[in-house]
Design an enzyme around this catalytic site. Structure first.
Site, PDB file in Angstrom:
ATOM      1  N   VAL A   1     -26.644 -30.798  16.000  1.00  0.00           N
ATOM      2  CA  VAL A   1     -25.888 -29.293  15.775  1.00  0.00           C
ATOM      3  C   VAL A   1     -27.000 -29.140  14.781  1.00  0.00           C
ATOM      4  O   VAL A   1     -27.533 -27.684  14.815  1.00  0.00           O
ATOM      5  CB  VAL A   1     -24.665 -29.569  15.188  1.00  0.00           C
ATOM      6  CG1 VAL A   1     -23.986 -28.032  14.179  1.00  0.00           C
ATOM      7  CG2 VAL A   1     -23.454 -29.612  16.325  1.00  0.00           C
TER       8      VAL A   1
ATOM      9  N   LYS B   1     -13.959 -34.512  15.353  1.00  0.00           N
ATOM     10  CA  LYS B   1     -12.796 -35.589  15.594  1.00  0.00           C
ATOM     11  C   LYS B   1     -12.281 -36.469  14.520  1.00  0.00           C
ATOM     12  O   LYS B   1     -13.072 -36.359  13.438  1.00  0.00           O
ATOM     13  CB  LYS B   1     -13.872 -36.769  16.427  1.00  0.00           C
ATOM     14  CG  LYS B   1     -14.323 -36.225  17.648  1.00  0.00           C
ATOM     15  CD  LYS B   1     -14.928 -37.743  18.327  1.00  0.00           C
ATOM     16  CE  LYS B   1     -15.207 -37.344  19.799  1.00  0.00           C
ATOM     17  NZ  LYS B   1     -16.405 -36.499  20.020  1.00  0.00           N
TER      18      LYS B   1
ATOM     19  N   SER C   1     -22.734 -35.747   7.328  1.00  0.00           N
ATOM     20  CA  SER C   1     -23.502 -35.147   8.370  1.00  0.00           C
ATOM     21  C   SER C   1     -24.218 -34.329   7.827  1.00  0.00           C
ATOM     22  O   SER C   1     -23.793 -33.266   6.985  1.00  0.00           O
ATOM     23  CB  SER C   1     -22.599 -34.653   9.457  1.00  0.00           C
ATOM     24  OG  SER C   1     -23.691 -34.265  10.400  1.00  0.00           O
ATOM     25  N   ALA C   2     -25.617 -34.152   8.101  1.00  0.00           N
ATOM     26  CA  ALA C   2     -26.765 -33.154   7.837  1.00  0.00           C
ATOM     27  C   ALA C   2     -26.035 -31.662   8.568  1.00  0.00           C
ATOM     28  O   ALA C   2     -26.473 -30.693   8.082  1.00  0.00           O
ATOM     29  CB  ALA C   2     -27.848 -33.430   8.262  1.00  0.00           C
ATOM     30  N   ASP C   3     -25.187 -31.791   9.443  1.00  0.00           N
ATOM     31  CA  ASP C   3     -24.686 -30.473   9.997  1.00  0.00           C
ATOM     32  C   ASP C   3     -23.846 -29.695   9.054  1.00  0.00           C
ATOM     33  O   ASP C   3     -24.184 -28.390   9.251  1.00  0.00           O
ATOM     34  CB  ASP C   3     -23.510 -30.768  11.007  1.00  0.00           C
ATOM     35  CG  ASP C   3     -24.049 -31.546  12.429  1.00  0.00           C
ATOM     36  OD1 ASP C   3     -25.445 -31.866  12.400  1.00  0.00           O
ATOM     37  OD2 ASP C   3     -23.245 -31.973  13.144  1.00  0.00           O
TER      38      ASP C   3
ATOM     39  N   LYS D   1     -32.467 -39.208  18.431  1.00  0.00           N
ATOM     40  CA  LYS D   1     -31.684 -38.345  17.824  1.00  0.00           C
ATOM     41  C   LYS D   1     -32.175 -37.605  16.614  1.00  0.00           C
ATOM     42  O   LYS D   1     -32.754 -38.293  15.817  1.00  0.00           O
ATOM     43  CB  LYS D   1     -30.357 -39.029  17.208  1.00  0.00           C
ATOM     44  CG  LYS D   1     -29.048 -38.382  16.873  1.00  0.00           C
ATOM     45  CD  LYS D   1     -28.090 -38.959  16.426  1.00  0.00           C
ATOM     46  CE  LYS D   1     -27.017 -38.361  15.507  1.00  0.00           C
ATOM     47  NZ  LYS D   1     -26.371 -39.161  15.061  1.00  0.00           N
TER      48      LYS D   1
ATOM     49  N   ASP E   1     -21.693 -41.130   3.788  1.00  0.00           N
ATOM     50  CA  ASP E   1     -22.193 -40.846   4.973  1.00  0.00           C
ATOM     51  C   ASP E   1     -21.458 -39.316   5.485  1.00  0.00           C
ATOM     52  O   ASP E   1     -20.150 -39.183   5.660  1.00  0.00           O
ATOM     53  CB  ASP E   1     -21.646 -41.723   5.964  1.00  0.00           C
ATOM     54  CG  ASP E   1     -21.960 -41.608   7.472  1.00  0.00           C
ATOM     55  OD1 ASP E   1     -22.669 -40.318   7.659  1.00  0.00           O
ATOM     56  OD2 ASP E   1     -21.998 -42.162   8.363  1.00  0.00           O
TER      57      ASP E   1
ATOM     58  N   GLU F   1     -26.965 -27.710  22.420  1.00  0.00           N
ATOM     59  CA  GLU F   1     -27.560 -28.629  21.890  1.00  0.00           C
ATOM     60  C   GLU F   1     -27.706 -29.831  22.903  1.00  0.00           C
ATOM     61  O   GLU F   1     -27.422 -29.978  24.060  1.00  0.00           O
ATOM     62  CB  GLU F   1     -26.701 -29.375  20.749  1.00  0.00           C
ATOM     63  CG  GLU F   1     -25.526 -29.687  21.256  1.00  0.00           C
ATOM     64  CD  GLU F   1     -24.846 -31.034  20.077  1.00  0.00           C
ATOM     65  OE1 GLU F   1     -25.409 -32.005  19.897  1.00  0.00           O
ATOM     66  OE2 GLU F   1     -23.837 -30.865  19.704  1.00  0.00           O
TER      67      GLU F   1
END
Ligand code: PSU
Ligand code: MN
Length: 308
Positions: free
Chosen positions: A110, A163, A144-146, A90, A142, A28
């Site tokens: 990602v 993390k 992540s779209a990952d 981003k 919130d 990435e």
């Protein structure tokens, strides 16, 4: 007219490796532009490619360059992405259509790296950490779209877990709901990026690249939608002290809240803050765990090709 070639450009070396059934590992570019400072970001990105080659696979660093999903960036493009840093937008799934239509650049997360890899026919992607469910997501939403990408795009992602800026337990619950297998490379415990301990279990321990490849092959062959997550612990020699890193993560989270940082800026802000608070120690750990992940990713990519 559905003309994907307007938006997708695969480097000749990557194309011929894929056509010949040779192993390719996707990488990435958000980690380059937003995840590490210049010039360490460029040095790391180039060394990562070298490691993949040493393992007998072909690297494909992915970014959006002038409106094209570029699969297999050149050295010059990597240098450009690293130098421009935060000026490169981003790019997550929701950003892709506009950036492509406008002919802009984008650092692929990602999510978008998986999208471009899948379009090009690459099955394995290695990186540092993935996005997930943020702490406090029950009010901020919130997430992540990952995670959604892992639920729908057939790419195996090798990472060092996530993390503890994230809620690891909720991230695992989300992945379970979405049917994404979470595998541990030679471990039962989900690694937490800078440390090998999170207190959470993975779904299955995998003891060899062949084990991983066989499970991913079964998923593909059965037409089960989505990807897989292979979590690979940071090598002991580079792992950070749990209390030390957690205290710094907490300070970064507090600062983020105080400054009212929102949305896509949160993850890069926290990464940068933690790097500053730890005086670069976390950056070194970050770099080393990425090296470790691309090595494992290369072996899995080779095993997948051999199983074909
Ligand atoms: N976690 C890291 N390093 C990173 C990222 C996450 O330890 O560089 C990047 C990846 O590109 C990931 C993205 O896909 O941040 C997730 O951003 P968000 O939380 O805004 O979805
Ligand atoms: Mn987010």
């Amino acid at each position: 007219m559905n003309d994907l070639s307007r938006y997708l450009q695969v480097a000749p070396e990557v194309r011929s490796a894929l056509d010949a059934g040779k192993p390719v590992v996707a990488l990435e570019s958000t980690i380059i532009s937003h995840g590490m400072p210049y010039p360490k970001n460029v040095e790391t990105a180039l060394h990562v490619e070298e490691i993949i080659r040493q393992h007998g696979a072909v690297p494909a660093t992915i970014a959006i360059i002038r409106g094209k999903m570029t699969v297999g960036c050149t050295k010059e493009e990597i240098e450009y992405l690293g130098k421009r840093g935060l000026d490169v937008p981003k790019a997550s799934r929701r950003d892709l259509p506009v950036l492509l239509a406008r002919g802009e650049d984008g650092a692929t997360t990602v999510t978008t790296t998986m999208i471009a890899a899948a379009l090009a026919g690459i099955k394995v992607f290695a990186t540092g950490g993935i996005g997930g469910v943020h702490r406090g997501a029950e009010t901020t939403m919130d997430i992540s779209a990952d995670l959604e990408e892992l639920a729908q795009t057939p790419v195996l992602v090798v990472c060092a877990g996530c993390k503890s800026i994230l809620d690891i337990g909720l991230t695992l619950e989300y992945l379970e709901t979405k049917g994404v297998p979470v595998l541990g490379y030679r471990t039962q415990e989900m690694p937490a990026f800078y440390t090998t301990h999170s207190g959470f279990q993975v779904d299955y321990q995998m003891d060899s690249p062949e084990d991983v490849a066989a499970a991913f092959r079964a998923k593909l062959d059965c037409g089960l939608r989505g990807g897989m997550l292979l979590t690979n612990p940071i090598p002991d020699a580079y792992a950070m002290d749990l209390d030390y890193i957690n205290a710094n993560i907490q300070e970064a989270l507090d600062e983020c809240e105080k400054l009212g940082i929102r949305g896509k800026k949160i993850t890069p802000f926290l990464l940068d803050k933690i790097q500053k608070l730890t005086g670069g120690k976390s950056l070194e750990a970050n770099i080393q765990l990425v090296y470790n992940n691309v090595a494992v990713g290369s072996e899995v990519a080779k095993a997948l090709c051999a199983a074909n």
